[in-house]
Write an enzyme that holds these catalytic residues in place. Structure first.
Site, PDB file in Angstrom:
ATOM      1  N   HIS A 118      -9.227  -5.664   0.368  1.00  0.00           N
ATOM      2  CA  HIS A 118      -8.849  -6.603   1.045  1.00  0.00           C
ATOM      3  C   HIS A 118      -9.910  -8.015   0.873  1.00  0.00           C
ATOM      4  CE1 HIS A 118      -5.320  -8.307   3.566  1.00  0.00           C
ATOM      5  NE2 HIS A 118      -5.509  -9.018   2.629  1.00  0.00           N
TER       6      HIS A 118
ATOM      7  N   HIS B  17      -4.955  -5.243  10.528  1.00  0.00           N
ATOM      8  CA  HIS B  17      -6.117  -5.981  10.941  1.00  0.00           C
ATOM      9  C   HIS B  17      -6.034  -7.191  10.447  1.00  0.00           C
ATOM     10  CE1 HIS B  17      -7.012  -1.773   9.371  1.00  0.00           C
ATOM     11  NE2 HIS B  17      -7.623  -1.688  10.538  1.00  0.00           N
TER      12      HIS B  17
ATOM     13  N   HIS C 142     -14.129  -6.067   3.633  1.00  0.00           N
ATOM     14  CA  HIS C 142     -12.614  -6.393   3.527  1.00  0.00           C
ATOM     15  C   HIS C 142     -12.109  -6.861   5.124  1.00  0.00           C
ATOM     16  CE1 HIS C 142     -11.663  -1.850   4.801  1.00  0.00           C
ATOM     17  NE2 HIS C 142     -12.412  -2.523   5.582  1.00  0.00           N
TER      18      HIS C 142
ATOM     19  N   GLU D 122      -5.588  -2.714  -0.683  1.00  0.00           N
ATOM     20  CA  GLU D 122      -6.169  -1.658  -0.067  1.00  0.00           C
ATOM     21  C   GLU D 122      -5.409  -0.204  -0.512  1.00  0.00           C
ATOM     22  OE1 GLU D 122      -8.633  -1.166   2.221  1.00  0.00           O
ATOM     23  OE2 GLU D 122      -9.031  -3.414   2.221  1.00  0.00           O
TER      24      GLU D 122
ATOM     25  N   ASP E 240      -0.618  -6.874   7.968  1.00  0.00           N
ATOM     26  CA  ASP E 240      -1.873  -5.937   7.730  1.00  0.00           C
ATOM     27  C   ASP E 240      -1.836  -5.443   9.337  1.00  0.00           C
ATOM     28  OD1 ASP E 240      -4.401  -5.196   7.611  1.00  0.00           O
ATOM     29  OD2 ASP E 240      -5.200  -6.640   6.834  1.00  0.00           O
TER      30      ASP E 240
ATOM     31  N   ASP F   2      -8.679  -9.098   9.790  1.00  0.00           N
ATOM     32  CA  ASP F   2      -9.728  -9.567   8.881  1.00  0.00           C
ATOM     33  C   ASP F   2     -10.418 -10.640   8.963  1.00  0.00           C
ATOM     34  OD1 ASP F   2      -9.204  -6.880   8.050  1.00  0.00           O
ATOM     35  OD2 ASP F   2      -7.934  -7.764   6.140  1.00  0.00           O
TER      36      ASP F   2
ATOM     37  N   ASP G 233      -1.992  -0.763   4.752  1.00  0.00           N
ATOM     38  CA  ASP G 233      -2.119  -0.473   6.113  1.00  0.00           C
ATOM     39  C   ASP G 233      -1.201  -1.136   7.287  1.00  0.00           C
ATOM     40  OD1 ASP G 233      -3.516  -2.513   7.235  1.00  0.00           O
ATOM     41  OD2 ASP G 233      -5.268  -1.656   6.755  1.00  0.00           O
TER      42      ASP G 233
ATOM     43  N   ASP H 132      -1.281  -5.741   2.927  1.00  0.00           N
ATOM     44  CA  ASP H 132      -2.392  -4.713   2.982  1.00  0.00           C
ATOM     45  C   ASP H 132      -1.267  -3.402   3.323  1.00  0.00           C
ATOM     46  OD1 ASP H 132      -4.051  -2.694   4.124  1.00  0.00           O
ATOM     47  OD2 ASP H 132      -5.148  -4.388   4.926  1.00  0.00           O
TER      48      ASP H 132
HETATM   49  C1  DIR Z   1     -12.452  -3.578  11.136  1.00  0.00           C
HETATM   50  C2  DIR Z   1     -11.564  -2.830  10.085  1.00  0.00           C
HETATM   51  N1  DIR Z   1     -11.753  -4.414  11.758  1.00  0.00           N
HETATM   52  C3  DIR Z   1     -13.639  -3.661  10.408  1.00  0.00           C
HETATM   53  N2  DIR Z   1     -11.063  -3.661   9.260  1.00  0.00           N
HETATM   54  C4  DIR Z   1     -10.355  -3.364   8.260  1.00  0.00           C
HETATM   55  O1  DIR Z   1     -14.418  -2.776   9.817  1.00  0.00           O
HETATM   56  O2  DIR Z   1     -14.388  -4.711  10.586  1.00  0.00           O
HETATM   57  N3  DIR Z   1      -9.626  -2.666   7.669  1.00  0.00           N
HETATM   58  N4  DIR Z   1      -9.844  -4.619   7.508  1.00  0.00           N
HETATM   59  O3  DIR Z   1      -8.937  -2.182   6.804  1.00  0.00           O
HETATM   60 MN    MN Z   2      -6.823  -6.192   5.505  1.00  0.00          MN
HETATM   61 MN    MN Z   3      -5.973  -3.445   7.039  1.00  0.00          MN
END
Ligand code: DIR
Ligand code: MN
Ligand code: MN
Ligand code: MN
Length: 308
Positions: A98, A127, A142, A273, A125, A129, A230, A228
């Protein structure tokens, strides 16, 4: 539509290897054929290469592959700007992790601004991000593209200067169920609309999405969809490095895509992803292609032929 397929085999932003195989898996899953069967013109522009690296050091020692991701961001911002030219342009970015959205969002925002239109983003998503280079604890980049694209501070001198920013008021996130504390604090006053899984469970996906799409239509906006893997429940989409339980179902995801198609507002897409190394006989790649096909006009049920 003029569908332009652009491979972005970036994996340096994810915590594990494998996303670089994403573009190949999308091609193997028949992405070009699925779009052509719907009557679209399809051009595969091949894979983008990152610009040459320059050494970068940053006070956050957790950061991984900062020069690499900065190089991809510059290359992808240019690719997104170019591939979005023309009235029927529909660039489709095949990830890659991502972090590629740092490039696509800012390149597309520049295109929108050239056209005198506003760019809206539907972010699907688990998340948000929304980390900065300073706030990320995992160091996986990402986790930062939305912060960079909306102009949060701290990227200057590390990531390339953004060709344009996305207005956070034009961003709607759905499917959210994993947010780090630093992201949560920053999101509170950001202007971003967040529909987490709790809200989707409570109200259903359709009214939440309809309200956002109405705003896009009222503003005559361009709409970018960043999907994404996920976002989806791990039970139907295992091919991703960051599975989070309780994701969108098959029907919720298809409903979103079908509603998006009905509006005709979507002008670009990220598919990100996908990690083919973790997939189960290609099923996640195939599901992502099927979702894209729904977004581009495929109908599961052909109502006029139903006889009951
Ligand atoms: C978590 C996971 N917030 C990090 N982030 C993501 O590692 O900063 N996982 N984008 O897909
Ligand atoms: Mn993402
Ligand atoms: Mn994600
Ligand atoms: Mn605003």
């Amino acid at each position: 539509k003029q569908c332009r397929l652009i491979g972005a085999p970036v994996q340096d932003g994810a915590g594990r290897l494998g996303c670089e195989m994403g573009p190949s898996a999308f091609r193997t899953a028949g992405i070009a054929r699925a779009l052509a069967d719907l009557g679209h013109s399809v051009t595969d522009l091949g894979n983008v290469s990152p610009v040459p690296l320059r050494p970068l050091s940053h006070g956050n020692a957790a950061l991984k592959c900062l020069p690499e991701v900065a190089g991809w961001t510059a290359a992808l911002a240019g690719a997104a700007y170019e591939a979005s030219a023309g009235p029927d342009a529909m660039p489709i970015f095949m990830g890659g992790d991502h972090s590629l959205a740092a490039g696509t969002l800012t390149g597309l925002a520049r295109r929108a601004s050239d056209m005198g239109r506003e760019l809206f983003v539907l972010w699907l998503d688990a998340h948000t991000d929304f980390h900065t280079l300073d706030s990320t604890e995992s160091g996986n980049l990402h986790g930062v593209p939305m912060a960079y694209a909306t102009g949060r501070p701290g990227f200057q001198g590390y990531f390339p200067p953004a060709p344009a920013h996305v207005d956070p008021h034009n961003v709607c996130m759905m499917g959210i169920r994993s947010v780090d504390p630093a992201e949560q604090r920053a999101l509170e006053n950001s202007g971003i609309t967040i529909h987490d899984m709790r809200k989707i469970d409570e109200f259903g996906i359709a009214p939440l999405l309809r309200a956002f799409l109405q705003r896009v239509a009222d503003a005559n906006g361009l709409l970018h969809v960043s999907l994404d893997v996920d976002f989806l429940d791990p039970g139907i989409a295992p091919g991703v490095g960051t599975t989070v339980p309780g994701g969108a179902t098959f029907r919720e995801a298809h409903l979103i895509m079908e509603m998006l198609h009905d509006t005709g507002l979507v002008s670009s897409v990220d598919l990100v992803e996908l990690n083919p190394f973790l997939d189960d006989r290609g099923r996640t790649a195939i599901l992502m292609v099927d979702l894209l096909a729904s977004l581009m006009g495929r109908r599961v049920l052909d109502y006029p032929t139903r006889s009951f």
